[in-house]
Design an enzyme around this catalytic site. Structure first.
Site, mmCIF file in Angstrom:
data_model
loop_
_atom_site.group_PDB
_atom_site.id
_atom_site.type_symbol
_atom_site.label_atom_id
_atom_site.label_comp_id
_atom_site.label_asym_id
_atom_site.label_seq_id
_atom_site.Cartn_x
_atom_site.Cartn_y
_atom_site.Cartn_z
ATOM 1 N N LYS A 36 57.749 58.789 -41.410
ATOM 2 C CA LYS A 36 58.701 57.705 -41.746
ATOM 3 C C LYS A 36 59.929 57.884 -41.141
ATOM 4 O O LYS A 36 60.803 58.535 -41.448
ATOM 5 C CB LYS A 36 58.602 57.488 -43.101
ATOM 6 C CG LYS A 36 58.811 56.033 -43.670
ATOM 7 C CD LYS A 36 60.228 55.585 -43.064
ATOM 8 C CE LYS A 36 61.419 55.871 -44.055
ATOM 9 N NZ LYS A 36 62.697 55.374 -43.642
ATOM 10 N N GLY A 65 68.153 64.525 -45.978
ATOM 11 C CA GLY A 65 68.967 63.242 -46.283
ATOM 12 C C GLY A 65 69.754 63.833 -47.476
ATOM 13 O O GLY A 65 70.103 65.039 -47.510
ATOM 14 N N SER A 66 70.308 62.846 -48.405
ATOM 15 C CA SER A 66 71.321 63.098 -49.037
ATOM 16 C C SER A 66 70.703 63.821 -50.615
ATOM 17 O O SER A 66 69.377 63.712 -50.905
ATOM 18 C CB SER A 66 71.978 61.801 -49.759
ATOM 19 O OG SER A 66 71.103 61.037 -50.409
ATOM 20 N N THR A 72 68.990 61.082 -52.929
ATOM 21 C CA THR A 72 67.798 60.436 -52.640
ATOM 22 C C THR A 72 66.663 61.724 -52.405
ATOM 23 O O THR A 72 65.683 61.471 -52.916
ATOM 24 C CB THR A 72 67.726 60.035 -51.006
ATOM 25 O OG1 THR A 72 68.739 58.802 -51.241
ATOM 26 C CG2 THR A 72 66.534 59.495 -50.656
ATOM 27 N N GLY A 73 67.034 63.080 -52.368
ATOM 28 C CA GLY A 73 66.263 64.200 -52.363
ATOM 29 C C GLY A 73 65.695 64.206 -53.688
ATOM 30 O O GLY A 73 64.492 64.761 -53.646
ATOM 31 N N GLU A 133 80.645 65.350 -48.647
ATOM 32 C CA GLU A 133 80.294 65.504 -47.308
ATOM 33 C C GLU A 133 80.559 64.053 -46.528
ATOM 34 O O GLU A 133 79.957 62.941 -47.217
ATOM 35 C CB GLU A 133 78.840 65.718 -47.028
ATOM 36 C CG GLU A 133 78.297 65.806 -45.932
ATOM 37 C CD GLU A 133 76.810 66.438 -45.578
ATOM 38 O OE1 GLU A 133 76.091 65.920 -46.555
ATOM 39 O OE2 GLU A 133 76.463 66.845 -44.597
#
Lengths: 481, 119
Positions: A177, A230-231, A234-235, A383
């Site tokens: 994806k 990713g962040s 979201t992780g 970040e």
């Protein structure tokens, strides 16, 4: 600069290009112009179902394909990527915004991943374990099955190679994806792979929104392994979704990496690498960016002056013109970095370099340096993911180490010094998954990559990725029965 | 999850609340916002099912019954900040945030002075 026309992109499922079941599409934009460059089928849960079913059907035959033959197919994919390198790099630059020379490097990285893992496909084996004489014991390293790769937008084609090539080499099948901002090169590689001999269904590519296609992939009960970059927030969601199916997850979640410069470092090498670490790669939109410069008080002024001069000399412009610094990837990333410029001014005062978004179309931000930053400021802890450097002064080795470790993240850390002992003491004590000594971004496809602390867990690249994409079976036989 | 009150003010605009309510209706469960930083996903506020809020995320405020959270270690950095959550139409953005497939994205304006308070 004319934008290369790319019309309709469809999903790649079971070896066929197909529209989304919903017929929905998403637009991908050129971040240098903000113009649309393509309508891309937007997959959702139904499309993920189709892709996972196709992959499941393809798995037994791919798993049982002789490893050397899997390796040959991966080699053919690498060759196809190289033959199409110029075209792929141009697509990547238009989709992501990064300078053309960097996109070209990323395309070669993708080819190199397929080439590297092609050579490993027939060298994945277990061990024999000595027990008492009546037993024979050995281990088998077997593929997981259907693997899902949720690929980020900052290194789209490179991460296709990094996450998918080891999975396929080990006998897994894949449903990728790509990020909705940058889906094009993943689809291109998928098509090239088919043409290179990869059987239908072994690699499916389903662009779509994270909340729809991404969530469906992470939570799918027939997916046996998930890779996410990713962040943190979201992780965490991806891991929660996967754990309901007891599916293993690999998370690579970013960093706020310290770049530590001592007075005994080669000055020009440290300057060059500091520029590369934060401005010279994807406009700072890289998890392993050197976004915190820790510089010794003895050379602080001289170093920051030289760095400021170099940063202001960097050209900022469209990636197709191959400037030093391209645009940020999207409107939301652009807005977020501009917000941090305001936060940085509130916390640390005017930046010594940059600090503005040029008045033009496209998501451009000047290379920016904030000096005299305290490590507990937001611009030192969060970040920013853009061309923004925070400079923090230290007085001795112990303080440098404490500052280096005093963030939530632990992805990479770098040190510039001519003192071999100091370099290795730092490598020993810093809490990071990768340590760079006298060269930022040192390493290659062969070297394992992953995080400590909030930067995630699991490792990609190198032989470690094969371990992530396989499961171990122990076989113990009583031979005296 | 716990709650701390380090934020000077927290506002979710009416239009943002409208989108959040719509998401809640569609999903038939409460939605929350997590203020995120970092990496290549979730650049702005992330809207997610409230049940997905992490154990180490702390609530820094709420507006209209919508909870706004931040990771514990990042929450304290927002001491004294005014936070305004808004929404805008968006193309070409992405994340796992729930509003993105609807063509929206939430934004967070964070500032220490009076700037933008009228928004």
């Amino acid at each position: 600069m004319a934008t290369e026309t790319i019309d309709q992109y469809e999903l790649l499922i079971d070896g066929e290009l197909v529209p989304a079941a919903s017929n929905d599409t998403l637009k991908t934009l050129n971040p240098a112009t903000e113009d649309p460059i393509g309508d891309v089928a937007a997959g959702d849960a139904e499309d993920i179902d189709r892709a996972v079913e196709s992959a499941s059907d393809a798995f037994p035959a791919w798993r049982d394909t002789p490893p050397q033959e899997r390796g040959r197919v991966l080699t053919a994919i690498a060759d196809a990527i190289r033959k199409n390198a110029d075209r792929l790099a141009r697509i990547e630059t238009q989709d992501n915004g990064k300078p053309l020379s960097q996109a070209t490097t990323d395309v070669e990285d993708c080819a190199r991943y397929f080439e590297y893992y092609a050579g490993i496909a027939d060298k994945i084996h277990g061990d024999s374990i000595p027990l008492t004489t009546e037993y024979v014991d050995y281990t088998l390293r077997e593929p997981l099955g259907v693997t899902g790769q949720i690929i980020p937008w900052n290194f789209p084609i490179s991460l296709v190679g990094r996450t998918i090539a080891p999975a396929l080499a080990a006998g897994n099948v894949a449903v990728a994806k790509p990020a909705e901002q940058t889906p094009l090169t993943a689809l291109e590689v998928g098509k090239l792979a088919l043409d290179a001999g990869l059987p239908p269904g072994v690699l499916n590519v389903v662009p779509g929104f994270g909340a729809e296609a991404g969530a469906a992939l992470a939570s799918h009960p027939a997916v046996n392994g998930v890779s996410f970059t990713g962040s943190v927030v979201t992780g965490q969601q991806v891991a929660k979704m996967a754990v309901d199916n007891v599916t293993p997850v690999h998370l690579e979640l970013g960093g706020k990496s310290p770049n530590v410069v001592f007075p005994d470092a080669d000055f020009e090498t440290a300057i060059d690498n500091t520029i590369t670490a934060i401005f010279g790669t994807a406009a700072g939109q890289v998890c392993s960016a050197g976004s915190r410069l820790l510089v010794h008080e003895e050379i602080h002024s001289e170093f920051v002056d030289a760095l400021t001069t170099r940063a202001t000399e960097l050209s900022v412009g469209p990636g197709m013109e191959d400037h030093d610094v391209g645009p940020l990837v999207s409107a939301d990333q652009y807005d977020k970095v501009r917000k941090y410029l305001d936060i940085g001014r509130d916390e640390a005062g005017e930046p010594v370099a940059g600090g503005e978004a040029p008045e033009r179309s496209g998501y451009f931000i000047e290379p920016t340096i904030f000096d005299h930053v305290d490590n507990d400021m937001r611009i030192a802890q969060e970040e920013i993911f853009g061309p923004v450097l925070s400079v923090i002064e230290f007085s001795d080795e112990q303080e440098a180490l404490e500052l280096a470790n005093d963030v939530d993240y632990g992805l990479v850390a770098g040190i510039f010094t001519s003192d071999v002992g100091r370099a290795h003491r730092f490598a020993r004590d810093v809490r990071a998954g990768q340590v760079y000594i006298n060269e930022w971004f040192a390493g290659g496809v062969e070297t394992p990559f992953g995080g400590y602390k909030q930067s995630g867990f699991g490792r990609e690249k190198g032989l470690e990725a094969i371990r992530s994409y396989t499961q171990l079976k122990n076989v113990c036989a009583n031979i005296d029965v | 999850m716990s709650e701390i009150d380090l934020t000077a003010s927290l506002t979710i605009t009416d239009r943002a609340q409208s989108v959040l309510r719509s998401l809640e209706d569609d999903r038939d469960e409460p939605v929350a916002i997590v203020l995120n930083d970092g990496c290549c996903d979730g650049m702005g506020p992330v809207a997610l099912d409230a049940s997905m809020v992490g154990a180490n995320d702390v609530r820094i405020g709420s507006d209209g019954g919508i909870g706004v959270y931040a990771p514990r270690t990042k929450a304290s950095l927002r001491e004294g900040y005014n936070v305004i959550i808004d929404v805008t139409e968006a193309t070409g953005v992405g994340s796992f945030s729930l509003e993105v497939p609807l063509g929206y994205r939430f934004t967070a304006d964070e500032f220490k002075d009076e700037r933008g308070k009228e928004a």
